[in-house]
Every structure is written in structure tokens, then in C-alpha cells.
Scaffold this active site. Structure first.
Site, PDB file in Angstrom:
ATOM      1  N   PHE A  27     -10.781  -7.464  14.290  1.00  0.00           N
ATOM      2  CA  PHE A  27      -9.728  -7.917  13.380  1.00  0.00           C
ATOM      3  C   PHE A  27      -9.451  -6.841  12.328  1.00  0.00           C
ATOM      4  O   PHE A  27     -10.361  -6.329  11.700  1.00  0.00           O
ATOM      5  CB  PHE A  27     -10.152  -9.229  12.708  1.00  0.00           C
ATOM      6  CG  PHE A  27      -9.148  -9.717  11.694  1.00  0.00           C
ATOM      7  CD1 PHE A  27      -7.886 -10.122  12.092  1.00  0.00           C
ATOM      8  CD2 PHE A  27      -9.468  -9.755  10.345  1.00  0.00           C
ATOM      9  CE1 PHE A  27      -6.951 -10.556  11.165  1.00  0.00           C
ATOM     10  CE2 PHE A  27      -8.536 -10.183   9.405  1.00  0.00           C
ATOM     11  CZ  PHE A  27      -7.285 -10.592   9.815  1.00  0.00           C
ATOM     12  N   GLN A  28      -8.193  -6.522  12.141  1.00  0.00           N
ATOM     13  CA  GLN A  28      -7.731  -5.507  11.185  1.00  0.00           C
ATOM     14  C   GLN A  28      -8.369  -4.142  11.438  1.00  0.00           C
ATOM     15  O   GLN A  28      -8.610  -3.388  10.510  1.00  0.00           O
ATOM     16  CB  GLN A  28      -7.959  -5.961   9.738  1.00  0.00           C
ATOM     17  CG  GLN A  28      -7.014  -7.105   9.354  1.00  0.00           C
ATOM     18  CD  GLN A  28      -6.951  -7.363   7.860  1.00  0.00           C
ATOM     19  OE1 GLN A  28      -7.892  -7.103   7.128  1.00  0.00           O
ATOM     20  NE2 GLN A  28      -5.813  -7.875   7.383  1.00  0.00           N
ATOM     21  N   GLU A  43       0.814  -1.226   0.000  1.00  0.00           N
ATOM     22  CA  GLU A  43       0.000   0.000   0.000  1.00  0.00           C
ATOM     23  C   GLU A  43       0.843   1.270   0.000  1.00  0.00           C
ATOM     24  O   GLU A  43       0.377   2.316  -0.449  1.00  0.00           O
ATOM     25  CB  GLU A  43      -0.964   0.000   1.192  1.00  0.00           C
ATOM     26  CG  GLU A  43      -2.091  -1.014   1.087  1.00  0.00           C
ATOM     27  CD  GLU A  43      -1.721  -2.382   1.638  1.00  0.00           C
ATOM     28  OE1 GLU A  43      -0.521  -2.625   1.911  1.00  0.00           O
ATOM     29  OE2 GLU A  43      -2.626  -3.219   1.801  1.00  0.00           O
ATOM     30  N   LYS A  87     -17.398  -0.615   6.875  1.00  0.00           N
ATOM     31  CA  LYS A  87     -17.893  -1.610   5.926  1.00  0.00           C
ATOM     32  C   LYS A  87     -19.422  -1.552   5.803  1.00  0.00           C
ATOM     33  O   LYS A  87     -19.963  -1.673   4.707  1.00  0.00           O
ATOM     34  CB  LYS A  87     -17.446  -3.010   6.372  1.00  0.00           C
ATOM     35  CG  LYS A  87     -17.656  -4.065   5.301  1.00  0.00           C
ATOM     36  CD  LYS A  87     -16.976  -5.374   5.662  1.00  0.00           C
ATOM     37  CE  LYS A  87     -17.149  -6.391   4.552  1.00  0.00           C
ATOM     38  NZ  LYS A  87     -16.422  -7.648   4.840  1.00  0.00           N
ATOM     39  N   MET A 121      24.405   8.587   0.412  1.00  0.00           N
ATOM     40  CA  MET A 121      24.374   9.871   1.100  1.00  0.00           C
ATOM     41  C   MET A 121      24.722   9.706   2.573  1.00  0.00           C
ATOM     42  O   MET A 121      25.414  10.549   3.156  1.00  0.00           O
ATOM     43  CB  MET A 121      22.990  10.534   0.941  1.00  0.00           C
ATOM     44  CG  MET A 121      22.924  11.952   1.453  1.00  0.00           C
ATOM     45  SD  MET A 121      24.117  13.049   0.658  1.00  0.00           S
ATOM     46  CE  MET A 121      23.121  13.752  -0.661  1.00  0.00           C
TER      47      MET A 121
END
Lengths: 588, 199
Positions: A128-129, A66, A178, A490
């Protein structure tokens, strides 16, 4: 690319209020806002939205992580000026977006992120999640929404677009539960329009300020325009150029300002700041007037603020009132959209004799002004500077170049000369390694007809190299140039200068990148000498699909000049010795 | 210096977090924060007091305005205004020690709002120094303070300033010519003078 079999869906719901599911409303609203491409990754809490996708004329790119989705939306926006859109599920999907959101926030890039969340009935139960993504992203978004009612979805998304692109742009996140996606509501696109933008009351262009600024310009002997990213976001390229030409004022650019003024413009001095050219920084230190246009006096361009441009009065033009006097105290703020301010200011500006000052700057350039890296005798070394200079030459300076963060980023800024805005895409504020590859995918979707080059280090490339699969799946043409020096370059350079060459944890073992590309069905080539560069670049350009070039460059090369942190702008570390790479004359 | 910001914010979940988060990010401690309904439908009015440099005031106000849910912000600074705080103080006192407290309450123009055999509750409105004064005297008395609940400061500009006028006044800078406060007296003194008048 860009094609979608499901474009036959009627857009009648955009004009006639229609009952739709929340998931359908998400897409219908995006279509109404003019979105054609989104970048995302499905998951449980966003599944209703994905289920409805096939009914709408939007192309969805499946990312591999993501973070890639938020960078792609960002790259899409930087290349096109439109709002980029990314989608993720709840929990880890949402948290993986955060680095990309912060990247967009620091560089004022308009993106809208849509995340699913668990059903409103179990919100706050550690389901969950489940994660509090509006809480997490609060400091790295312009605004965010937690939506748990279907009828609120369309107004929230439309409001999000307005916020993302108004005034100083930035990212906005819309978190939708949802059950809100699954419910139905009457979708009325017109009625979901947000109230007009509430103007910031401190953002007003005052006549007295304009008159004073014009007088300061008229009376100045050694003025410099500081050109920043705001020029591009405001679309004020022409106005800045007019100001410079009419009053004969030289222009110094920030990293994100590169392209706002053509590199070949005679008044364009080049990039300022930590790795800016010495004469640019000297000109700023010698100036008696700085006209800051859409830039924010970042610490990377000022050096230590106590010694910054002490001889100069400062005019600061910015859309964001909270930037005024934040880093550098200014004498005349002009708060407003840059283009609008300049359009008010320009009629007050008349011709000015700038010859003496321009001549002084020319003298400041001295021997270091020009460097001929083309004619450097081939001693068997391959320098990143050569590679980037050659890519610039061969692409005619017309490609969109997307860089990662580190040495190669600074070399790109020094050796690729940008003539057009939105042709350099780079993470300036947050300095996000792993940005280049996904951002380039976004840029390619925004500008499918343009040549897109990724310039990336061996370190940063491995942070998001999984997006090679996305390139393969979407069959897009991107050229990837890995500046491979076997170090986190760097960081190694800082260790060399400031940590007694203690190269702790910077040497880097990498896979064979050409084989890695091959495993994705992407052609590639390793380049070890300068003689091979041109044909390799040409081969990459002429290959129909994506192409990866693995440039094995000098391992311990540093970016010069460099202003150490805490030093004044004119106290630069210069290249040791008389290395012709940087010090020889006649570079054209 | 002490800054007092008065803001009108949308009455929605999470708005207070957004306001507070701005100060957290700047590492500024909020001394006092009061929020309640205002005369404008759907908008809450808050008074926020914090310690920050004089220059920071402009930037905080500008940053507050950038929050989508913030509608108006006024930086009261040193402008003529009325500031009040409400305190509820529960004191342990029985039949014999009670009368001393009653006297104090009279002197401080406070009120007794609850009385039981072992305790009483004092309600007091005033400027901070006055409340501090009562607390100090109570601490020195025989009756122990059991609980203190303070509202934090609420501030309103003096004069005929509706909230839209406040917005038009814009900058929230100090009263430039001292027109409203010709003696240049500190505001606490002005407040005290008014507060000591019979209400």
C-alpha cells in the site's frame, strides 16, 4: 512565523555520538546541516519522522499538496541561497513532489527531498502506497538514495546536502524505509561527513584558455556579455560587473540572470531571447564576441541556432563541462566555477575603448528603446504592463517578486527592474505553472523581513491556489497580484499568432478570487482601472496580513516583441501599429 | 561513429541503471555493455560501446562524470587499444558431423568446452569480426547453431596505463600525433595481427 516552541532541545547529540532512532537521526542531521525550516505533508510511511519532529528546533510548514512542498523548498533556496528541504510520505506523496523536483533540476536549484517508503521487508511487493520513487526521480535529480538501514540515514542526508550545493546545484532525494526510521543507531554527525567532493576531471581552469580568452576580449570590437543564472549561484555578481566596467562591455541577461547585474547599470542592456528587447537581440546578432557567463544557450534565448550570432566568436564560462558545445559551438570554453574563472581572468583584462560599440547599440535602440507607460492616456483599459510597472515603482524595486509562467512572467521580466540578485524567483527551464504561490511561501520563510509579491495569472493561480490555506495557517504576509485576463494568455497568444486565432480551450472561467481569499480569511480587492492601481497596491502593502489583488486586465493583449519558434533572433514580431504603450519615448 | 567508453563505477545497486539511463535519455542505443570487478576495491569496470556523432563523445563523457557513482571515464575513441569479446556457441552435431566442427574450431583458435551426443559448445575469444566469421561459417555448415551467448566488448588501452593514468590523460581524444599507431592502420587490423599470433 519561524518560531517554534520546541527549541529547548539540546544539541548535544551533534557533538557527542548518541543512540537515536532513525526518525530522530533525520531531524538531528538536518539541524546539523543548519536547516531551520522544512515544508511537508505527513503520511503513513513517514509518520515516525513526524513523531520525532517536536524534539528538534525546526519549523515545519504543512502544505496542501506535496507539489507545494517541493516548490516551497525551491523558493526558499532561490531567495536565500541555502538548501531548501521538503518532506513527503511514500507513494502519492512522493510522486506529487516530482513536478517541483523537475522544476528545481532544470533551474539548478539545490533542494533536498526526504520521502518515507514502506518497510524494507515488503519493498518491491506493490505494498500500500509503495512507489519506486528513486526510479521515478532518477532523471530529474542530481542523485538520489534508497536507504533501508538506520545507520545509513545520517551519511546519506549529509551526502545529499553536499551533492545538492556542490558544482552545478540541483535537487537530491533521500528515500527512507519505515523500518529504517523506526530502528536505532549511533548518531555521529561528524563521522557521517561525506568524502570531499570529487572534482569533475574536465573542470579545470587552464592558463592557455584564460590567456586566449583575454586576447579575444582585447581584440574584439563588438563584445557582449551574456549573463545567466550561474552568476547568482556562483556569487559572481561583482566579478561580472568588474569585467563589464573594465572592458566597457555591454551585458545582456537571461530570464534567470535578471538581478545578477543591476537593471539601472548603464552597461545593462536588459533581457535577451524570445521576449527580450529588440536592441538586445540585435546587439547579440551584430556582436563579434559573446562572453557567456553561467548560461547555457537555451533555445528560448538563441532562437534557431543556425542563425544565432554567426558573426561572433564565443567564450563560454560554465561550471558544467557537459554544457560546452551542447547547444552552440563555442571557440573558447572556460570550465569552472564562474567566480573562480573570472578572478583568474580579470587580472588579464585591461581597459578597452567601447564607446563606438555602445553608441551603435544606442542607435539600435531607436524609437523602441523607451516607452512611457506611466503617461499613457487613461482610456479605461488596464494593461498588465501598467500594473507591474506600478508595483515596481511603488515597491521601489526592492521586493522579492515570485512569478508563475506565461504572459505575466514576461511582462514582469520587462517591467519590473531588478537591482538585486535573488529578487526575481521564476521557473525558467521547466516553465512550471502553479509555481508562484508556493515558491513565494518558501521565499517568505527564507527572507521574513522582505516584502514578497506573487505575480500570477488566473490560470496558474488555480493550479496551486489551495496553498492560500497554508498562508492563512502560517499567518505570513504575502501580496498576491493576479493578472486576470480570462485566458490562458500565453497559449492564447500562440493561438493568435500561429493557429489562426483558434482559441481552443484557452478561455477560462475562474471563481471570484477576492471571495476565495475571503474564504481563507485573506483580504482582497478587485481592480479594474489604472486609476485604482496605486491605492490598491498601497492598501495591500499596508495591510498586516496577506492580501490578494485581482487585476482585471485587457483580455487579448500580447507580449511583444516575440521571436517565433524556429526564427532567428533578429526576426521579431513587433507590436502592430504605433501603439504608445510600447513605442512612445521618454520612460524614466 | 562508434564510441567506446571505459568507466569505473561504484559497485552499488542501481548504478548500472543510472549509466544506462543517460544513454536512454539521449536516445542512443547501447551496442554492447560489459561489467565486472576491477583491480580497484569496491569499483566495477565497464566497457560501453555505442553509435553517436563524433561531437557527442565529449558530452557523453562529461555527463557520465556527473553521475555521482561514476569515478573514472575514458573515451577510447581511436586510441590504440585491445578489444576482445567472449562467445559461447552451442552447435547441434552428432558423431558424423562433429569432426567438421573440430576443424573449424582449430582454424579459428577456439575451444570445445562441452560435448554431448547431440551437441557441443564452442568457446571463443577475439575481436568482433573474428567471432562473426566463425558464426558465419557455422551457419553455412551442416550443423545448426542452437544458442549463441556473447559477452559484449571489453576494451583496454595499450601500453602502461594504470586506471589513474587514464584519468590523468583526461580528454580521451584521439591520439593526436598518431605516435602509438604510426602507420595509421585501423585498429581492427592491429588487433587481428596480434590475435593471429600464437598465444
Amino acid at each position: 512565523m519561524g518560531t517554534n516552541a520546541n527549541t529547548q532541545a539540546s544539541n548535544a547529540h551533534l557533538t557527542t555520538p548518541t543512540r537515536l532512532t532513525g526518525a530522530e537521526i533525520v531531524w538531528a542531521t538536518l539541524v546539523g546541516e543548519g536547516v531551520t525550516d522544512v515544508f511537508g505533508y505527513p503520511g503513513g510511511a513517514i509518520l515516525p519522522v513526524y513523531d520525532a519532529l517536536r524534539k528538534f528546533p525546526i519549523h515545519h510548514t504543512l502544505v496542501r499538496h506535496e507539489q507545494g512542498a517541493s516548490h516551497m523548498a525551491d523558493g526558499y533556496s532561490r531567495a536565500s541561497g541555502k538548501v531548501g528541504v521538503c518532506i513527503a510520505t511514500s507513494g502519492p506523496g512522493a510522486t506529487n513532489l516530482v513536478t517541483g523536483i523537475a522544476t528545481a533540476m532544470l533551474d539548478s536549484i539545490p533542494i533536498v527531498c526526504i520521502t518515507g517508503n514502506v518497510s524494507s521487508k515488503i519493498l518491491g511487493t506493490d505494498a500500500f502506497q509503495e512507489v519506486d520513487i528513486t526510479g521515478i526521480t532518477l532523471p530529474v535529480t542530481k542523485h538520489n538514495f534508497l536507504i533501508n538501514r538506520t545507520e545509513d540515514i545520517a551519511p546519506a542526508i549529509r551526502y545529499a546536502f553536499q551533492i545538492a550545493k556542490s558544482a552545478r546545484p540541483g535537487p537530491v532525494l533521500v528515500d527512507i524505509t519505515k523500518d529504517a526510521q523506526q530502528g536505532t543507531a549511533i548518531f555521529d554527525f561528524a563521522a557521517a561527513k561525506p568524502r570531499p567532493v570529487r572534482p569533475h576531471p574536465m573542470r579545470k581552469i587552464e592558463v592557455s584558455g584564460l590567456d586566449h580568452a583575454a586576447e579575444m576580449i582585447r581584440n574584439s570590437k563588438r563584445p557582449v556579455i551574456l549573463a545567466g543564472h550561474g552568476i547568482i549561484e556562483s556569487g559572481a555578481m561583482e566579478q561580472v560587473r568588474t569585467l563589464a566596467e573594465r572592458a566597457q562591455i555591454p551585458i545582456a541577461l537571461t530570464l534567470l540572470g535578471l538581478g545578477a547585474v543591476p537593471a539601472s547599470h548603464p552597461l545593462n542592456l536588459g533581457m535577451m531571447g524570445m521576449h527580450g528587447e529588440s536592441w538586445v537581440n540585435h546587439a547579440i546578432q551584430e556582436a563579434d564576441l559573446l562572453i557567456a557567463c553561467g548560461m547555457r544557450f537555451d533555445d528560448r534565448v538563441t532562437g534557431t541556432t543556425a542563425t544565432y550570432a554567426t558573426k561572433a566568436k564565443k567564450i563560454h564560462i560554465d561550471v558544467d563541462p557537459s554544457e560546452i558545445n551542447k547547444n552552440i559551438k563555442v571557440d573558447q570554453p572556460l570550465i569552472g566555477d564562474l567566480r573562480e574563472v573570472l578572478e583568474e581572468l580579470l587580472p588579464r583584462i585591461s581597459g578597452r575603448d567601447g564607446v563606438a560599440w555602445l553608441k551603435t547599440i544606442d542607435t539600435l535602440k531607436g524609437a523602441s528603446a523607451v516607452r512611457d507607460i506611466k503617461n499613457l492616456p487613461d482610456l479605461g483599459h488596464l494593461y498588465a504592463a501598467h500594473v507591474i510597472h506600478d508595483i515596481w515603482r511603488i515597491t521601489g524595486g526592492n521586493a522579492i517578486v515570485v512569478t508563475d509562467v506565461g504572459q505575466h512572467q514576461m511582462w514582469e521580466a520587462q517591467y519590473y527592474h531588478h537591482e538585486q540578485p535573488r529578487t526575481l524567483i521564476t521557473s525558467g527551464g521547466l516553465g512550471t505553472m502553479g509555481f508562484a504561490l508556493p515558491a513565494a511561501i518558501g521565499a517568505k520563510f527564507a527572507c521574513p523581513d522582505k516584502e514578497v509579491w506573487v505575480i500570477v495569472g488566473d490560470g496558474g493561480f488555480q493550479m496551486t491556489s489551495s496553498e492560500l490555506s497554508t498562508i492563512a495557517q502560517e499567518k505570513i504576509k504575502i501580496n498576491i497580484a493576479i493578472i486576470n485576463n480570462g485566458y490562458l494568455g500565453m497559449v492564447r497568444q500562440w493561438q493568435e499568432f500561429f493557429y489562426e486565432r483558434n482559441y481552443e480551450s484557452t478561455p477560462l472561467v475562474s471563481p471570484d478570487f477576492v471571495k476565495l481569499a475571503d474564504a481563507h480569511g485573506i483580504a482582497g480587492l478587485t481592480v479594474r482601472t489604472r486609476a485604482e492601481v496605486e491605492s490598491a497596491v498601497n492598501q495591500a502593502r499596508s495591510t498586516p496580513g496577506a492580501f490578494l489583488l485581482n487585476f482585471m486586465v485587457e483580455k487579448e493583449e500580447s507580449v511583444y516583441p516575440m521571436i517565433p519558434v524556429g526564427a532567428a533572433l533578429h526576426e521579431m514580431i513587433r507590436r502592430p501599429g504605433n501603439d504608445p504603450l510600447l513605442e512612445s519615448p521618454d520612460d524614466k | 561513429m562508434l564510441h567506446t567508453f571505459v568507466a569505473y563505477v561504484e559497485d552499488l545497486p542501481g548504478v548500472l541503471t543510472r549509466v544506462a539511463s543517460l544513454f536512454r535519455r539521449l536516445n542512443i542505443n547501447i551496442n554492447s555493455l560489459t561489467v565486472g570487478r576491477s583491480e580497484r576495491a569496491g569499483l566495477s569496470r565497464l566497457t560501453l560501446v555505442c553509435e553517436a556523432s563524433a561531437e557527442a563523445g565529449h558530452r557523453i563523457r562529461a555527463s557520465l562524470f556527473k553521475l555521482e557513482n561514476v569515478v573514472d571515464v575514458d573515451d577510447i575513441a581511436q586510441a590504440p587499444s585491445v578489444t576482445r569479446e567472449l562467445a559461447l556457441i552451442k552447435v547441434g552435431a552428432n558423431r558424423t558431423t562433429r569432426s567438421a566442427i573440430f576443424e573449424l574450431v582449430e582454424v579459428f583458435r577456439a575451444r570445445i568446452v562441452d560435448l554431448t551426443a547431440e551437441s557441443l559448445m564452442i568457446e571463443m575469444t577475439g575481436v568482433e569480426s573474428k567471432i562473426e566469421g566463425l558464426i558465419q561459417v557455422l551457419n553455412e555448415s551442416e550443423s545448426p547453431i542452437l544458442e549463441i551467448c556473447r559477452s559484449g566488448k571489453m576494451t583496454m588501452r595499450r601500453g602502461h596505463h594504470t586506471s589513474s593514468v587514464l584519468r590523468a590523460m583526461g580528454t580521451g581524444e584521439d591520439d593526436p600525433a598518431g605516435l602509438d599507431n604510426p602507420d595509421g592502420q585501423p585498429l581492427e587490423t592491429l588487433d587481428d595481427r596480434v590475435a593471429s599470433e600464437p598465444e
